[in-house]
Design an enzyme around this catalytic site. Structure first.
Site, PDB file in Angstrom:
ATOM      1  N   ASP A   1      37.626  47.714 -27.589  1.00  0.00           N
ATOM      2  CA  ASP A   1      38.379  47.925 -26.345  1.00  0.00           C
ATOM      3  C   ASP A   1      39.822  48.372 -26.572  1.00  0.00           C
ATOM      4  OD1 ASP A   1      36.770  44.928 -25.182  1.00  0.00           O
ATOM      5  OD2 ASP A   1      36.063  46.996 -25.138  1.00  0.00           O
TER       6      ASP A   1
HETATM    7  N1  LIG Z   1      33.323  49.662 -32.009  1.00  0.00           N
HETATM    8  C1  LIG Z   1      33.244  49.508 -30.670  1.00  0.00           C
HETATM    9  N2  LIG Z   1      32.043  49.305 -30.107  1.00  0.00           N
HETATM   10  C2  LIG Z   1      31.960  49.169 -28.767  1.00  0.00           C
HETATM   11  C3  LIG Z   1      33.124  49.185 -27.964  1.00  0.00           C
HETATM   12  C4  LIG Z   1      34.369  49.440 -28.606  1.00  0.00           C
HETATM   13  O1  LIG Z   1      35.425  49.509 -27.950  1.00  0.00           O
HETATM   14  N3  LIG Z   1      34.382  49.586 -29.955  1.00  0.00           N
HETATM   15  N4  LIG Z   1      33.016  48.920 -26.624  1.00  0.00           N
HETATM   16  C5  LIG Z   1      31.794  48.239 -26.260  1.00  0.00           C
HETATM   17  C6  LIG Z   1      31.596  47.882 -24.843  1.00  0.00           C
HETATM   18  N5  LIG Z   1      32.116  46.562 -24.566  1.00  0.00           N
HETATM   19  C7  LIG Z   1      33.088  46.453 -23.675  1.00  0.00           C
HETATM   20  O2  LIG Z   1      33.432  47.439 -23.017  1.00  0.00           O
HETATM   21  C8  LIG Z   1      31.587  45.423 -25.240  1.00  0.00           C
HETATM   22  C9  LIG Z   1      30.278  45.391 -25.554  1.00  0.00           C
HETATM   23  C10 LIG Z   1      29.755  44.286 -26.221  1.00  0.00           C
HETATM   24  C11 LIG Z   1      30.541  43.242 -26.593  1.00  0.00           C
HETATM   25  C12 LIG Z   1      29.939  42.098 -27.331  1.00  0.00           C
HETATM   26  O3  LIG Z   1      30.595  41.155 -27.632  1.00  0.00           O
HETATM   27  N6  LIG Z   1      28.634  42.240 -27.687  1.00  0.00           N
HETATM   28  C13 LIG Z   1      27.933  41.232 -28.477  1.00  0.00           C
HETATM   29  C14 LIG Z   1      26.461  41.232 -28.085  1.00  0.00           C
HETATM   30  C15 LIG Z   1      26.248  41.107 -26.632  1.00  0.00           C
HETATM   31  C16 LIG Z   1      24.786  41.248 -26.235  1.00  0.00           C
HETATM   32  O4  LIG Z   1      23.939  41.337 -27.100  1.00  0.00           O
HETATM   33  O5  LIG Z   1      24.577  41.326 -25.021  1.00  0.00           O
HETATM   34  C17 LIG Z   1      27.928  41.673 -29.921  1.00  0.00           C
HETATM   35  O6  LIG Z   1      27.840  42.895 -30.149  1.00  0.00           O
HETATM   36  O7  LIG Z   1      27.880  40.775 -30.748  1.00  0.00           O
HETATM   37  C18 LIG Z   1      31.879  43.309 -26.292  1.00  0.00           C
HETATM   38  C19 LIG Z   1      32.407  44.396 -25.599  1.00  0.00           C
HETATM   39  C20 LIG Z   1      30.610  48.977 -26.783  1.00  0.00           C
HETATM   40  N7  LIG Z   1      30.734  48.995 -28.210  1.00  0.00           N
END
Ligand SMILES: Nc1nc2c(c(=O)[nH]1)N[C@@H](CN(C=O)c1ccc(C(=O)N[C@@H](CCC(=O)O)C(=O)O)cc1)CN2
Length: 289
Positions: free
Chosen positions: A232
């Protein structure tokens, strides 16, 4: 005067700011007898960089695009430009990634279907099977690529293979809720846009609407940004806000946010595919419609 149907080209430039850039560029195009229909520029007095977007139209007997690019090269070198000439009739190719929320996906598919968003969508990828029918109804292949801690690397490799094989110009994270690895972020640098469901820099991470409700904010919003390794934190392209009040529950905020997210993401994707967004370090210059 050019005809309405004339094909258009977009010249984008960033370079160290100095005197004579606008004159040199417009002089080059007039020297090629090319008609400029729109030209915008910005000099960043703090960063010292210059940004320009110029739209010109084809004319009978004009040089082939590669020849025009070759003719422009000496000028570009003189000003140390990062530049490109884009053919406006070529539709950029999008790969959309989605998880469990379909409002941004549906909004993009509708704009694609009614022609408002002039792009090709060779495929949609999801880590869930939920939206296969609606995507295939649009005649678009749907790829269900589940992801777990163990399969994340191979799942991301499959995504990158598709980006290369399908000649993807832009990856759109339309509420794709997986954090992309540093390697995938690097491979997709400045060509992967995410929609974050808050008015950044407030409420990063997952569940921003619950964070906003707990904080008692009076505005909620959404942010479209290029994806970087820092969650983000990527360069912002578009944002919007909506007023809320004490009576809105977290679910109310989620519902209000759906419309804001859809509009903000569609604007950012349209800005990008119309070559209106230029990198400026960790920020962007956006020459809006
Ligand atoms: N490298 C990046 N990847 C992603 C970003 C980014 O800015 N940099 N944005 C996200 C979208 N997002 C918020 O906008 C977001 C998505 C997911 C998570 C999160 O904590 N996900 C967990 C799993 C959640 C699940 O399985 O439902 C995780 O990955 O462990 C936080 C923010 C998209 N990707």
């Amino acid at each position: 005067m050019p005809t309405i149907a004339a094909k258009h080209f977009v010249l984008t430039i960033t370079c160290p700011d100095t005197i004579g850039i606008v004159a040199a560029v417009s002089g080059f195009l007039s020297g090629q007898d090319l008609f400029i229909t729109k030209s915008e520029h910005f000099g960043d007095s703090i960063g010292g960089r210059f940004f320009m977007r110029t739209v010109f139209v084809e004319r009978p007997g004009m040089p082939a695009l590669d020849d025009l690019r070759a003719a422009f090269e000496p000028l570009a070198e003189r000003f140390q430009m990062d530049w490109a000439i884009h053919d406006g009739s070529v539709k950029p190719r999008l790969l959309i990634l989605v998880s469990k929320f379909d409002h941004c996906l549906n909004d993009l598919l509708y704009r694609y279907r009614n022609g408002a968003l002039p792009v090709e969508i060779p495929a949609v990828v999801s880590n869930h099977p939920d939206f296969q029918r609606v995507v295939e109804w649009h005649g678009i292949p749907y790829h269900h690529l589940p992801v777990t801690r163990e399969t994340k690397a191979s799942q991301e490799a499959a995504i990158l293979e598709m980006v290369d094989r399908l000649n993807i110009d832009l990856v759109v994270l339309a509420r794709y809720m997986q954090v992309l690895s540093p390697e995938l972020c690097a491979a997709l640098s400045w060509r992967c846009i995410n929609i974050h469901h808050s008015f950044l820099p407030s409420f990063k991470g997952a569940k921003p609407y619950h964070q906003a409700h707990a904080r008692g904010v009076k505005l909620i919003g959404a942010t479209a940004h290029y994806v970087t390794t820092d969650l983000d934190e990527g360069p912002i392209i578009e944002q919007a806000v909506e007023r809320v009040d004490h009576a809105h529950t977290p679910d109310d905020l989620v519902a209000l946010g759906r419309d804001i997210e859809s509009v903000v993401l569609a604007r950012a994707v349209q800005d990008h595919v119309e070559h209106r967004v230029l990198p400026n370090g960790t920020r962007t210059v956006v020459f809006r419609r």
